[in-house]
Design an enzyme around this catalytic site. Sequence first.
Site, PDB file in Angstrom:
ATOM      1  N   THR A   5      49.936 -74.626 -30.775  1.00  0.00           N
ATOM      2  CA  THR A   5      51.269 -73.886 -30.308  1.00  0.00           C
ATOM      3  C   THR A   5      51.320 -74.078 -28.883  1.00  0.00           C
ATOM      4  OG1 THR A   5      51.938 -71.619 -29.939  1.00  0.00           O
ATOM      5  CG2 THR A   5      49.594 -71.755 -30.325  1.00  0.00           C
ATOM      6  N   ASP A   6      52.681 -74.016 -28.421  1.00  0.00           N
ATOM      7  CA  ASP A   6      52.937 -74.001 -27.091  1.00  0.00           C
ATOM      8  C   ASP A   6      52.385 -72.687 -26.359  1.00  0.00           C
ATOM      9  OD1 ASP A   6      54.842 -72.059 -28.011  1.00  0.00           O
ATOM     10  OD2 ASP A   6      56.306 -72.652 -26.888  1.00  0.00           O
ATOM     11  N   GLU A   7      51.998 -71.550 -27.074  1.00  0.00           N
ATOM     12  CA  GLU A   7      51.535 -70.433 -26.501  1.00  0.00           C
ATOM     13  C   GLU A   7      50.327 -70.463 -25.798  1.00  0.00           C
ATOM     14  OE1 GLU A   7      51.936 -66.967 -28.903  1.00  0.00           O
ATOM     15  OE2 GLU A   7      53.452 -67.602 -30.200  1.00  0.00           O
ATOM     16  N   TYR A  52      45.345 -64.457 -29.920  1.00  0.00           N
ATOM     17  CA  TYR A  52      45.701 -65.710 -30.722  1.00  0.00           C
ATOM     18  C   TYR A  52      45.894 -66.919 -29.993  1.00  0.00           C
ATOM     19  CZ  TYR A  52      49.440 -68.726 -32.705  1.00  0.00           C
ATOM     20  OH  TYR A  52      49.823 -69.802 -33.128  1.00  0.00           O
ATOM     21  N   LYS A  67      43.909 -70.396 -29.959  1.00  0.00           N
ATOM     22  CA  LYS A  67      44.342 -71.814 -30.371  1.00  0.00           C
ATOM     23  C   LYS A  67      43.895 -72.554 -29.227  1.00  0.00           C
ATOM     24  CE  LYS A  67      46.789 -72.856 -33.352  1.00  0.00           C
ATOM     25  NZ  LYS A  67      46.289 -73.529 -34.454  1.00  0.00           N
TER      26      LYS A  67
END
Length: 336
Positions: free
Chosen positions: A120-122, A146, A150
């Site tokens: 994810t870009d998060e 989260y 990741k």
Amino acid sequence: MRLLVTGGAGFIGANFVQLTVAERPDTTVTVLDALTYAGNRASLDPVADRIDFVHGDIADLDLVDELVSGVDAVVHFAAESHNDNSLAEPWPFVQTNIVGTYSLLQAVRRHDVRYHHVSTDEVYGDLAPQDPPFSEHTAYNPSSPYSATKAASDMLVRAWVRSFGLRATLSNCSNNYGPYQHVEKFIPRQITNLIEGVRPRLYGAGHQIRDWIHVEDHNRAVWDVLDRGRIGRTYLIGADSELDNRTVVELLLAEFGREPDDFDHVTDRAGHDQRYAIDAGPLREELGWAPRYADFRAGLSATVAWYREHESWWRPVKAATERAYTDAGERTISLP
Ligand SMILES: NC(=O)c1ccc[n+]([C@@H]2O[C@H](COP(=O)([O-])OP(=O)(O)OC[C@H]3O[C@@H](n4cnc5c(N)ncnc54)[C@H](O)[C@@H]3O)[C@@H](O)[C@H]2O)c1
């Protein structure tokens, strides 16, 4: 190609499996999924007789080793994926996102199997309004349990490439929308509220900006990376569709013929990231990828139509999902 897809009963994984079965008849698909609250066998109903489904945990080293020994490639979607849940109880995120990824990496290493890691870009944290978009050179700066787990899993993959010569690629994608997304997530939550005649619920003022991409465009990019991506490389996936959450709610209200202010503000998420944006230049230039849903409004209309037509898919979990938000303390607020 014999493919193992982890998390194939989840939102993006199920769309990936359906796309693969429809367009890649030479690929045989095995899905490994633990069927957590986020996994739904019904999301694979349209292809149930064309795939193998294994109910199991990616952290089960023996099971994963056995499954990986029989395939040519692994695409790893399985994760705990909901930010709000990671704030309430981080442990499943550590276990699945980090330990589960470790288990897969050890198996693909042992059997020399091609591996693609979906992220994810998060992992990059958030951006101020004027910042340039994330690129693969942006420093990792995760905000929530989260995104931190990741980020940790991405680092494991990079280390396994460098230390053990793993044939792996990574992709970091922006926010997805489309069919089969759990009603806990922002867009399906608003759509299903509107179908039920309930007012949409917007976190805070709704100024957070997300760079939306249709799930099918994400999955086509994953296939491009699997087919032609350079080993060891990270590809960012995004469709240049930055919108703030309030605008998304207003677009949905328009879809339902409702007034643009017919929604409630609710308590904001702690540590809520302000803005995500993706520079997908290398994916477009190196691999020739381009989004088919370049028009977000058209993709959103199609998604609304899907939720209208598939009430039996989301209805069983809707009430409990809304109750969980209430139990977690969500309440309406008035803004100054
Ligand atoms: N949804 C997005 O907008 C988005 C954006 C970028 C990247 N991603 C990434 O894409 C992947 C898929 O996201 P999603 O939105 O489809 O998630 P999801 O929560 O809808 O699905 C996750 C799936 O993984 C399964 N799963 C969870 N723990 C497992 C375990 N221990 N063993 C086996 N299966 C397990 C669940 O049962 C579920 O089917 C994730 O890695 C996520 O980080 C998501």
